[in-house]
Design a protein around this motif. Structure first.
Motif, PDB file in Angstrom:
ATOM      1  N   TYR A 136     -12.365  -0.183   0.468  1.00 60.85           N
ATOM      2  CA  TYR A 136     -13.302   0.830   0.000  1.00 60.85           C
ATOM      3  C   TYR A 136     -13.842   0.433  -1.370  1.00 60.85           C
ATOM      4  O   TYR A 136     -13.098  -0.088  -2.193  1.00 60.85           O
ATOM      5  CB  TYR A 136     -12.627   2.208  -0.098  1.00 60.85           C
ATOM      6  CG  TYR A 136     -12.337   2.769   1.276  1.00 60.85           C
ATOM      7  CD1 TYR A 136     -13.208   3.685   1.864  1.00 60.85           C
ATOM      8  CD2 TYR A 136     -11.224   2.336   1.997  1.00 60.85           C
ATOM      9  CE1 TYR A 136     -12.964   4.159   3.144  1.00 60.85           C
ATOM     10  CE2 TYR A 136     -10.982   2.799   3.278  1.00 60.85           C
ATOM     11  CZ  TYR A 136     -11.854   3.711   3.849  1.00 60.85           C
ATOM     12  OH  TYR A 136     -11.631   4.173   5.109  1.00 60.85           O
ATOM     13  N   ALA A 137     -15.138   0.700  -1.570  1.00 52.50           N
ATOM     14  CA  ALA A 137     -15.737   0.511  -2.894  1.00 52.50           C
ATOM     15  C   ALA A 137     -15.439   1.769  -3.696  1.00 52.50           C
ATOM     16  O   ALA A 137     -15.932   2.850  -3.362  1.00 52.50           O
ATOM     17  CB  ALA A 137     -17.240   0.309  -2.757  1.00 52.50           C
ATOM     18  N   ALA A 138     -14.598   1.641  -4.693  1.00 53.27           N
ATOM     19  CA  ALA A 138     -14.153   2.819  -5.441  1.00 53.27           C
ATOM     20  C   ALA A 138     -14.873   2.881  -6.781  1.00 53.27           C
ATOM     21  O   ALA A 138     -14.904   1.911  -7.538  1.00 53.27           O
ATOM     22  CB  ALA A 138     -12.645   2.746  -5.650  1.00 53.27           C
TER      23      ALA A 138
ATOM     24  N   MET B 229       0.850  -1.213   0.000  1.00 57.90           N
ATOM     25  CA  MET B 229       0.000   0.000   0.000  1.00 57.90           C
ATOM     26  C   MET B 229       0.871   1.244   0.000  1.00 57.90           C
ATOM     27  O   MET B 229       1.675   1.459   0.898  1.00 57.90           O
ATOM     28  CB  MET B 229      -0.892  -0.023   1.253  1.00 57.90           C
ATOM     29  CG  MET B 229      -1.639   1.281   1.556  1.00 57.90           C
ATOM     30  SD  MET B 229      -2.833   1.698   0.271  1.00 57.90           S
ATOM     31  CE  MET B 229      -3.215   3.389   0.718  1.00 57.90           C
ATOM     32  N   ALA B 230       0.700   2.042  -1.033  1.00 64.12           N
ATOM     33  CA  ALA B 230       1.465   3.287  -1.099  1.00 64.12           C
ATOM     34  C   ALA B 230       0.896   4.299  -0.122  1.00 64.12           C
ATOM     35  O   ALA B 230      -0.307   4.334   0.121  1.00 64.12           O
ATOM     36  CB  ALA B 230       1.385   3.854  -2.511  1.00 64.12           C
ATOM     37  N   ILE B 231       1.738   5.077   0.465  1.00 69.43           N
ATOM     38  CA  ILE B 231       1.262   6.164   1.303  1.00 69.43           C
ATOM     39  C   ILE B 231       1.116   7.393   0.402  1.00 69.43           C
ATOM     40  O   ILE B 231       1.968   7.646  -0.437  1.00 69.43           O
ATOM     41  CB  ILE B 231       2.294   6.592   2.354  1.00 69.43           C
ATOM     42  CG1 ILE B 231       3.043   5.369   2.883  1.00 69.43           C
ATOM     43  CG2 ILE B 231       1.649   7.416   3.452  1.00 69.43           C
ATOM     44  CD1 ILE B 231       4.297   5.771   3.608  1.00 69.43           C
ATOM     45  N   SER B 232       0.073   8.129   0.638  1.00 71.99           N
ATOM     46  CA  SER B 232      -0.047   9.392  -0.090  1.00 71.99           C
ATOM     47  C   SER B 232       0.191  10.497   0.917  1.00 71.99           C
ATOM     48  O   SER B 232      -0.710  11.249   1.255  1.00 71.99           O
ATOM     49  CB  SER B 232      -1.433   9.519  -0.712  1.00 71.99           C
ATOM     50  OG  SER B 232      -1.968   8.251  -1.005  1.00 71.99           O
TER      51      SER B 232
ATOM     52  N   TYR C  29     -18.234  -2.124  -8.500  1.00 73.45           N
ATOM     53  CA  TYR C  29     -17.182  -1.269  -7.952  1.00 73.45           C
ATOM     54  C   TYR C  29     -15.920  -2.088  -7.760  1.00 73.45           C
ATOM     55  O   TYR C  29     -15.954  -3.312  -7.658  1.00 73.45           O
ATOM     56  CB  TYR C  29     -17.629  -0.623  -6.636  1.00 73.45           C
ATOM     57  CG  TYR C  29     -18.122  -1.599  -5.570  1.00 73.45           C
ATOM     58  CD1 TYR C  29     -17.232  -2.279  -4.749  1.00 73.45           C
ATOM     59  CD2 TYR C  29     -19.495  -1.815  -5.402  1.00 73.45           C
ATOM     60  CE1 TYR C  29     -17.692  -3.150  -3.773  1.00 73.45           C
ATOM     61  CE2 TYR C  29     -19.963  -2.684  -4.435  1.00 73.45           C
ATOM     62  CZ  TYR C  29     -19.059  -3.358  -3.617  1.00 73.45           C
ATOM     63  OH  TYR C  29     -19.511  -4.231  -2.671  1.00 73.45           O
ATOM     64  N   GLU C  30     -14.856  -1.377  -7.723  1.00 71.42           N
ATOM     65  CA  GLU C  30     -13.573  -1.992  -7.434  1.00 71.42           C
ATOM     66  C   GLU C  30     -13.332  -1.874  -5.925  1.00 71.42           C
ATOM     67  O   GLU C  30     -13.675  -0.854  -5.321  1.00 71.42           O
ATOM     68  CB  GLU C  30     -12.490  -1.194  -8.179  1.00 71.42           C
ATOM     69  CG  GLU C  30     -11.150  -1.891  -8.287  1.00 71.42           C
ATOM     70  CD  GLU C  30     -10.087  -0.936  -8.867  1.00 71.42           C
ATOM     71  OE1 GLU C  30      -8.904  -1.301  -8.796  1.00 71.42           O
ATOM     72  OE2 GLU C  30     -10.471   0.150  -9.326  1.00 71.42           O
ATOM     73  N   THR C  31     -12.784  -2.901  -5.303  1.00 70.85           N
ATOM     74  CA  THR C  31     -12.491  -2.814  -3.873  1.00 70.85           C
ATOM     75  C   THR C  31     -11.023  -2.462  -3.685  1.00 70.85           C
ATOM     76  O   THR C  31     -10.144  -3.196  -4.144  1.00 70.85           O
ATOM     77  CB  THR C  31     -12.807  -4.152  -3.175  1.00 70.85           C
ATOM     78  OG1 THR C  31     -14.202  -4.412  -3.326  1.00 70.85           O
ATOM     79  CG2 THR C  31     -12.471  -4.075  -1.687  1.00 70.85           C
ATOM     80  N   VAL C  32     -10.778  -1.314  -3.088  1.00 72.67           N
ATOM     81  CA  VAL C  32      -9.401  -0.858  -2.860  1.00 72.67           C
ATOM     82  C   VAL C  32      -9.210  -0.619  -1.368  1.00 72.67           C
ATOM     83  O   VAL C  32      -9.801   0.297  -0.790  1.00 72.67           O
ATOM     84  CB  VAL C  32      -9.130   0.453  -3.629  1.00 72.67           C
ATOM     85  CG1 VAL C  32      -7.667   0.882  -3.424  1.00 72.67           C
ATOM     86  CG2 VAL C  32      -9.452   0.294  -5.109  1.00 72.67           C
TER      87      VAL C  32
ATOM     88  N   THR D  25     -13.009  10.000  -8.123  1.00 70.40           N
ATOM     89  CA  THR D  25     -13.300   8.708  -7.496  1.00 70.40           C
ATOM     90  C   THR D  25     -14.069   8.932  -6.194  1.00 70.40           C
ATOM     91  O   THR D  25     -13.663   9.761  -5.375  1.00 70.40           O
ATOM     92  CB  THR D  25     -11.992   7.939  -7.184  1.00 70.40           C
ATOM     93  OG1 THR D  25     -11.235   7.845  -8.394  1.00 70.40           O
ATOM     94  CG2 THR D  25     -12.283   6.562  -6.626  1.00 70.40           C
ATOM     95  N   LEU D  26     -15.141   8.211  -6.045  1.00 66.26           N
ATOM     96  CA  LEU D  26     -15.847   8.170  -4.774  1.00 66.26           C
ATOM     97  C   LEU D  26     -15.500   6.830  -4.129  1.00 66.26           C
ATOM     98  O   LEU D  26     -15.701   5.783  -4.751  1.00 66.26           O
ATOM     99  CB  LEU D  26     -17.349   8.225  -5.004  1.00 66.26           C
ATOM    100  CG  LEU D  26     -18.085   9.521  -4.681  1.00 66.26           C
ATOM    101  CD1 LEU D  26     -19.578   9.314  -4.836  1.00 66.26           C
ATOM    102  CD2 LEU D  26     -17.759   9.989  -3.268  1.00 66.26           C
ATOM    103  N   SER D  27     -14.979   6.874  -2.896  1.00 67.32           N
ATOM    104  CA  SER D  27     -14.580   5.630  -2.220  1.00 67.32           C
ATOM    105  C   SER D  27     -15.439   5.455  -0.986  1.00 67.32           C
ATOM    106  O   SER D  27     -15.342   6.245  -0.049  1.00 67.32           O
ATOM    107  CB  SER D  27     -13.104   5.688  -1.832  1.00 67.32           C
ATOM    108  OG  SER D  27     -12.301   5.759  -2.992  1.00 67.32           O
TER     109      SER D  27
END
Lengths: 660, 660
Positions: free
Chosen positions: A521-523, A1-4, A515-518, A491-493
């Motif tokens: 979260y449902a993105a 998981m990248a940190i932002s 939705y994609e799960t990231v 993007t709505l997550s």
């Protein structure tokens, strides 16, 4: 998981409009804040005086008298002012604002010419400033003053209090530091670290950030500052009023000062101190990109929530030192689970969410909020649990000294204690915990399902939305986009809450959507148009939960949960002793709304058994097991944990034996 | 049930010859008493000095120095001397007797001209005698001196020590009493009351009995002596070394001085103090025919053993004040169950048996003896449990402060503490607990099944018998009459132990015999002939026991017992966590003798289940109950409780979840 790092931000332009939460927030605004003001001014008949305002009046030279209350009494006024700030931001109130302005004038008058501000040392031990960081909460009180100043400034735009604390911080920076002649130390009770980060965010003054970093970096290094300081005092203890043995490094685990923070592996010591420190560590990890600090935050998060957390989001397994004990030691009856500690856990979770949007942080945040935290307050806002047990036997609370700290009824709040003002400042700033935004990624995260309107700034422009939620009773949440940047995908997550078991349906404008799960979260990324309706329905059903087999206290037991709510059995519904009841593991859990129950709540009925009791003679303590008759079938009735202890005095339990 | 006050007597002419008990008694004689002597003389390398002998040498003017140790240090030497007395009675030892004679000379030299005897007040606070009965254990120490004197006199016929204590008691009688100018008081720690009864039985001096009666009668009356005394000291506390608040009447429940003893309804306060007091009350009820005192004894017995006793015979549910808490509050993990308290319970039971031969007294005596008491001592006699838990999690004992008093391994004994000398004096006088006789009724009671020879005097003449017992492993007991009065019918009353479930077979000279059941005893009245053989076989089988449903801690659980022995699971045999194991309620319990196990013992195997653990992820604390897999069948292995903690450090539990 990248940190932002540096890109995810909590949102401030959020207003709550929610059937479940508005009454709590109103209670804080309409009752808790005014009641606390009376308490701070020693105007509650029959109550111990707080002395908090009086101390400032004396320190300001307006009144004669002596300091009263605890060494950290100033922080009560500060926490009140902070709550007022949040409340004014949500709900303008000119009279309350005038009162707050007057208090700020008073605080400013009590400030020394050099910026120093603390009524205890001003009045009671002048000249002894900064000689007992270990016990005297001097920087802790400063931290609360700073938090109050920032909240008030953000709510009103008025700089007066902010200027006061900036001068104070200038003074602190002149006293503490690595330069020769300065104190290379930190406070016995962490708090200023997270406060300085808030100050930095308000002022953009890098010195504020660096001072927070200094306190975090110095903590637990060798030679140990708190030990050296104690030697200088020849072991004199403020609280004991006598000389004590110089503490060992190991004993300083209570203050999380036994080793450098980056090396700490497990949550240990006083749990509120720990949470405030971890919160600041996460803040700094984000703002400075410090990977080692981030690794420590993740490790301490994992230990806290994966090894030492009650199902209610409570932390702290012992009242001795209000502290953590060790992995999987989660007794339900001798528990501490202080309200403030769960609030601290919420702070920590919110900072982790700002570091990285992983749903586990919001899951824990929600768990602590809906159970431990709101369960601590009575429906009148004037009675509180400081300790939030998972099992109560009122006679034991009365007559077994090892359980005396566990109260079976909420205690009257008379002003000067930590938990009620902490509940007030959390609930009046609840709007800050619902959303975050990753502006560069044009991503909006919905962490909590709480009815609200929000505006979030993205690189592409502003997103505005209105959320309607039926939580905690139903899983349905409806989001309406009221503004969206044109021509750019956003993007709505939406958080997929752990309680839905991965079953959550999304529809957009009435049409089922994938939705994609990231990271939990449902993105959904698309170009949104104002008026778009997103419906989000995580499956919300009553369920039984089991505890990790290493948790000895819960072996063979289950807890009832429904959505974010933990449930409990009370004597009022189920008789006593509750221990003689068991649950059928395969029972259907029937949920029904009882609108007469304490403001209305969903109650859960389950199939269970009651151990046979009538055939016992009163004088026999033990008898052949074979003499027991078959347990009788009974219907168990569970209510949400946050409502416990609001009816008659009686037993309560979260964990229920499973039998059959 | 009629009382036969004054006619039932404990037997002294009893010698133990028993495979199970002789090793314990030998351990006391061969190891405990010599080791304690070294400790009392500060000759154990690396150990804290005791100072006990040294204090007497200084008080006697033989040596220079200052008092060392606790205010009640003298009692350690006294308890040693008492144990020596019992040991010499069983097993003459001229060298030990010489040592004891020298000690007695020393004690006599330390006695004041007026009879006063206490090295603490002689050396450290001369002039302060009898000013702090509440804390200073002055009469408590006197009581132990008296018990030692009586034991030594009965063993050796030597009067020296008896004369010393008689002079001391004369002095005490001159200080305490209802006459003007005397102290109308009593000790904060009961002990002298039961000691004075023993002294009366040795001296036949009614004044000794009356003084015991005085202390019992005055206790808890209004105005409260301990409160008045504390006022006179202006609240100064010996232990705290500062002024404290004057205690309330309610706080004096700790010392059982909150109300007159005849009015006390429940066992309360410090459990050793309570037991010593109840013992003296029962003595006095018997010797004076005081019906009110008898009623109080029965009431307090019923409450202690019917509401507040662990299945091991342990009493005292909290370490705060080493005290009782309240009815049915019997936590297994935060337990106290001090060894000394169970020994006190044995004293109380033995006195109740002398008042009235009801088997319930002997049942409890046996339960405490075979479980709590002998379980406290290691097999080398040098390590002891003061706290005897029913559930141990070593990490919790280490890291949860509320369980830190519960040790997972027996502690090295370095001399000056209460439990080891108490175990020594109990085991070396165990011969006194086996039989009683009601001479006028020509009735001999066999309470315990312990191999022994005994002579008992009846109105009709002397009965002598030899008992052989296979307890605790088998229920068979054989009694051979070696002397019986001619021409007179004599009743033999054999206890029907509660553990046989009423199934006990009697044969006389190889022929099955019927018996009458009288208060739990199998009574056979006939004219006996020397050589008559009585075989007594109470059914001894492993069984499951359940606890009263009001005992929350044991709900849904069972304990394994076999004969007088309580069993437990240990990690060494069953893995960990023990909480994840459950027992099949209908399991066959297979008993088998393991001669390699800690000196040989019967082990019990039972069918059980182990909760599935492998599918748990380490970081998950809670998960849906439905994800759990079916528990695996396992064989549980239980060992006698008294042997726990003698192998590797690990978990232990007496109460086991029942599932299926």
């Amino acid at each position: 998981m990248a940190i932002s790092a540096g890109v995810v931000q909590g949102s401030k332009d959020v207003k709550i409009h929610d059937d479940f939460w508005n009454p709590f927030i109103e209670l804080v605004r309409g009752t808790v804040i005014p009641y606390q003001w009376e308490a701070l001014n020693d105007r509650i008949p029959g109550a111990e005086p707080s002395y908090a305002v009086r101390n400032f009046r004396i320190a300001a030279g307006i009144q004669k008298g002596e300091f009263g209350g605890m060494v950290f009494q100033d922080s009560d006024l500060a926490k009140w002012l902070e709550a007022v700030g949040y409340s004014l931001a949500n709900h303008p109130d000119p009279e309350l604002e005038r009162t707050a302005d007057d208090v700020i004038e008073l605080i400013a008058k009590a400030q020394h010419d050099n910026g120093y501000l603390n009524t205890y040392f001003t009045l009671k031990e002048p000249g002894k400033q900064w000689t007992n960081l270990h016990e005297a909460h001097e920087l802790y009180c400063a931290g609360h003053m700073i938090e109050a100043a920032v909240a008030y400034y953000e709510a009103t735009g008025k700089r007066k209090m902010l200027d006061v604390v900036c001068r104070f911080v200038d003074h602190i920076a002149a006293v503490f530091g690595r330069e020769p002649g300065k104190l290379r130390g930190y406070d016995g009770h962490q708090e200023i670290e997270l406060a300085l980060v808030k100050l930095y965010q308000a002022t953009d003054d890098e010195r504020h950030l660096r001072l927070a970093q200094f306190f975090i970096d110095e903590r637990g290094t060798d030679p140990n500052f708190l030990i050296e300081e104690c030697r200088q005092r020849e072991g004199y203890s403020h609280f004991q009023k006598k000389q004590l043995q110089i503490p060992t490094v190991r004993q300083l685990a209570y203050n999380q000062a036994h080793q450098p923070v980056r090396e700490q592996e497990v949550a240990i010591g006083h749990s509120v101190r720990a949470m405030y420190m971890y919160t600041a560590m996460a803040d700094l990890a984000k703002l400075t990109g410090d990977a080692e600090l981030l690794a420590a935050c993740r490790r301490l998060w994992r230990n806290t929530t994966g090894k030492q957390m009650y199902i209610t989001g409570g932390i702290g397994s012992t009242h001795h030192g209000e502290a953590f004990t060790f992995d999987y030691d989660l007794p339900n009856d001798t528990i501490y689970a202080e309200t403030c500690a769960s609030i601290g856990l919420i702070f920590f979770a919110s900072r982790m969410l700002q570091l990285e949007s992983r749903s586990e942080y919001a899951d824990v945040l929600e768990r602590a909020l809906y159970n431990n935290v709101i369960g601590s307050m009575s429906r009148d806002g004037k009675h509180y649990f400081y300790v939030n047990p998972l099992e109560v036997w009122p006679e034991a609370s009365e007559s077994n000294p090892g359980r005396r700290h566990v109260k079976a009824v909420r205690q009257k709040w008379f002003g000067c204690s930590c938990c009620p003002p902490n509940v007030a400042r959390l609930l009046s700033s609840l709007n800050r915990y619902i959303y975050t935004a990753a502006p560069e990624a044009n991503n909006v995260f919905v962490h909590l399902f709480i009815g609200s309107t929000a505006q979030l700034d993205l690189a592409a422009g502003q997103v505005a939305l209105r959320q309607q939620s039926r939580l905690p009773w139903e899983g349905h949440t409806r989001l309406e986009l009221t503004a969206a940047p044109p021509d750019t995908a956003v993007t709505l997550s939406l958080r997929i809450p752990s309680w839905c078991g991965g079953r959550a349906a999304l529809s957009i404008n009435g049409v089922h959507a994938d939705y994609e799960t990231v990271n939990g979260y449902a993105a959904v990324t698309r170009q949104w148009t104002p008026g778009d309706i997103i419906e989000w329905e995580p499956a919300l059903e009553a369920r039984l939960s089991a505890a990790h087999p290493q948790i000895r206290a819960n072996a063979g037991k289950a807890a009832i949960e429904r959505g974010p709510l933990v449930y409990c059995l009370e004597e009022a519904d189920n008789g006593r002793p509750l221990a003689s009841l068991s649950l059928v593991g395969s029972s259907r859990l029937e949920a029904s709304y009882h609108d007469e129950l304490l403001g209305g709540a969903i109650v859960i009925a389950a199939d269970g058994h009651a151990d046979e009791r009538d055939s016992w003679r009163d004088e026999a303590l033990y008898r052949p097991y074979a003499e027991g008759r078959t347990p009788e079938p009974v219907k168990l009735q569970a209510i949400p944990y946050y409502l416990w202890g609001n009816r008659s005095l009686g037993e309560m339990t979260v964990w229920i034996r499973v039998n059959g």
